[in-house]
Write an enzyme that holds these catalytic residues in place. Structure first.
Site, PDB file in Angstrom:
ATOM      1  N   ASP A 172       5.394 -18.871  14.229  1.00  0.00           N
ATOM      2  CA  ASP A 172       6.723 -19.140  13.681  1.00  0.00           C
ATOM      3  C   ASP A 172       7.675 -19.163  14.877  1.00  0.00           C
ATOM      4  O   ASP A 172       7.280 -18.866  16.009  1.00  0.00           O
ATOM      5  CB  ASP A 172       7.119 -18.054  12.666  1.00  0.00           C
ATOM      6  CG  ASP A 172       8.487 -18.325  12.053  1.00  0.00           C
ATOM      7  OD1 ASP A 172       8.732 -19.469  11.650  1.00  0.00           O
ATOM      8  OD2 ASP A 172       9.328 -17.403  12.014  1.00  0.00           O
ATOM      9  N   SER A 173       8.941 -19.467  14.612  1.00  0.00           N
ATOM     10  CA  SER A 173       9.932 -19.426  15.685  1.00  0.00           C
ATOM     11  C   SER A 173      10.248 -17.972  16.055  1.00  0.00           C
ATOM     12  O   SER A 173      10.659 -17.681  17.169  1.00  0.00           O
ATOM     13  CB  SER A 173      11.212 -20.118  15.227  1.00  0.00           C
ATOM     14  OG  SER A 173      11.682 -19.512  14.028  1.00  0.00           O
TER      15      SER A 173
ATOM     16  N   CYS B  47       5.454 -21.470   9.372  1.00  0.00           N
ATOM     17  CA  CYS B  47       6.805 -21.984   9.557  1.00  0.00           C
ATOM     18  C   CYS B  47       6.965 -23.251   8.718  1.00  0.00           C
ATOM     19  O   CYS B  47       6.266 -24.250   8.939  1.00  0.00           O
ATOM     20  CB  CYS B  47       7.018 -22.295  11.035  1.00  0.00           C
ATOM     21  SG  CYS B  47       8.470 -23.298  11.333  1.00  0.00           S
TER      22      CYS B  47
ATOM     23  N   GLU C 260      17.513 -12.713  12.354  1.00  0.00           N
ATOM     24  CA  GLU C 260      16.927 -12.404  13.662  1.00  0.00           C
ATOM     25  C   GLU C 260      17.764 -11.403  14.469  1.00  0.00           C
ATOM     26  O   GLU C 260      17.349 -10.962  15.529  1.00  0.00           O
ATOM     27  CB  GLU C 260      16.746 -13.694  14.476  1.00  0.00           C
ATOM     28  CG  GLU C 260      15.607 -14.573  14.007  1.00  0.00           C
ATOM     29  CD  GLU C 260      14.218 -14.062  14.436  1.00  0.00           C
ATOM     30  OE1 GLU C 260      14.154 -13.181  15.304  1.00  0.00           O
ATOM     31  OE2 GLU C 260      13.221 -14.548  13.881  1.00  0.00           O
TER      32      GLU C 260
ATOM     33  N   CYS D 241      11.548 -21.046   3.589  1.00  0.00           N
ATOM     34  CA  CYS D 241      11.583 -20.706   5.018  1.00  0.00           C
ATOM     35  C   CYS D 241      10.958 -19.323   5.087  1.00  0.00           C
ATOM     36  O   CYS D 241      11.319 -18.441   4.292  1.00  0.00           O
ATOM     37  CB  CYS D 241      13.015 -20.674   5.545  1.00  0.00           C
ATOM     38  SG  CYS D 241      13.161 -19.895   7.175  1.00  0.00           S
TER      39      CYS D 241
ATOM     40  N   HIS E 234      11.356 -16.896   6.894  1.00  0.00           N
ATOM     41  CA  HIS E 234      12.273 -15.767   7.132  1.00  0.00           C
ATOM     42  C   HIS E 234      12.844 -15.212   5.817  1.00  0.00           C
ATOM     43  O   HIS E 234      13.215 -14.046   5.751  1.00  0.00           O
ATOM     44  CB  HIS E 234      13.466 -16.210   7.992  1.00  0.00           C
ATOM     45  CG  HIS E 234      13.177 -16.288   9.459  1.00  0.00           C
ATOM     46  ND1 HIS E 234      12.493 -17.327  10.029  1.00  0.00           N
ATOM     47  CD2 HIS E 234      13.507 -15.444  10.475  1.00  0.00           C
ATOM     48  CE1 HIS E 234      12.414 -17.136  11.343  1.00  0.00           C
ATOM     49  NE2 HIS E 234      13.019 -15.995  11.640  1.00  0.00           N
TER      50      HIS E 234
END
Ligand code: DGL
Length: 265
Positions: A7-8, A70, A145, A177, A179
């Site tokens: 993932d990012s 992701c 984040e 997403c 997240h």
């Protein structure tokens, strides 16, 4: 099995957690492309380049299967990843879309994912009469984040994002997403209780499990063993703390460069 996922940032933790619950006795290599976070506002060409680099890095990690943790990369570059990796690839969007039962569905996702309409198209393939409304949420990932997450601020933003979906009387909401499952309590507080939350990591994990069951005899079965390795692409001092916060592990984290060509041992 040795499984790769990326993932990012910390979003993929939600996928890792679900997969460990459903398929526990495996080793996992988690790559967070922290240097290029967030992905969700990047151009298609950038995501394609990122997908090629990530697939090429995982091509050197001796993995048995790959999980796209992701959605943004899933929406834009699934074919790029499949073309560049010669192991089975499991994706969030296809897995979730095939399980949708409701006739009015909302999707929360990054702007880049929403632009592709990947969720709408995938759902309509399985259930053509479904009403799907997608909502881009550019502010969520940077807020999730942060080292000190401000849940009140996230709730304000979430109310704004959810309003059009609630107005459309959705029956279920896809967290499009990886997240977003991290802020599930905030979302359930705002949504009517009749709205079912769908985390695509659930259906991905089940797909992976049936694949593993069908291959079980080919792989050494170890009991109660989870082996986790973490990699990042920028020097993130706080990444082990984030893993502790969300996953309850305090890992050693290795810094890698995805721009290096070829496999180095
Ligand atoms: N968590 C990722 C996704 O599922 C990427 C989010 C981002 O970096 O913007 O889309």
């Amino acid at each position: 099995m040795r499984l790769g996922l990326f993932d990012s940032g910390v979003g993929g933790f939600t996928v890792l957690k679900k997969v460990i619950e459903i398929c526990p006795n495996n080793s996992f290599i988690y790559l967070a492309d922290t240097a290029r976070l967030p992905y969700g506002v990047k151009k298609t060409s950038e995501i394609i380049k990122i997908a090629e680099e990530i697939a090429s890095w995982f091509g050197c990690q001796n993995i048995d299967a790959f999980l796209i943790a992701c959605n943004t990369t899933n929406a834009i570059a699934l074919d790029v990843i499949k073309k560049n990796l010669n192991v089975p690839v499991f994706d969030l969007i296809g897995s979730a879309a095939s399980t949708i039962q409701e006739s009015r569905v909302g999707v929360l996702a990054t702007p880049s994912t929403v632009k592709t309409k990947a969720y709408t198209n995938a759902i309509l393939e399985f259930k053509p009469k479904t009403f799907v409304i997608e909502q881009p949420c550019p502010e969520f990932v940077p807020m999730i984040e942060m080292d000190n997450i401000n849940f009140d601020k996230i709730a304000d933003v979430a109310s704004r994002y959810l309003q059009p979906l609630v107005r459309e009387e959705i029956h279920s909401l896809i967290l499009g997403c990886s997240h977003y499952p991290l802020i599930t309590p905030v979302l359930t507080e705002i949504l009517p209780s009749s709205v079912k939350l769908i985390d695509p990591a659930d259906s991905l994990s089940l797909r992976l499990k049936s694949f593993m069951d069908s291959k079980a005899s080919n792989f050494l079965k170890k009991k109660n063993l989870v082996d986790l390795k973490f990699y990042v692409t920028s020097n993130q001092k706080n990444f082990p703390n984030k893993a502790k916060h969300w996953l309850n592990v305090f890992p050693e984290v290795n810094l890698v460069s995805l721009q290096k060509k070829g496999c180095v041992s």
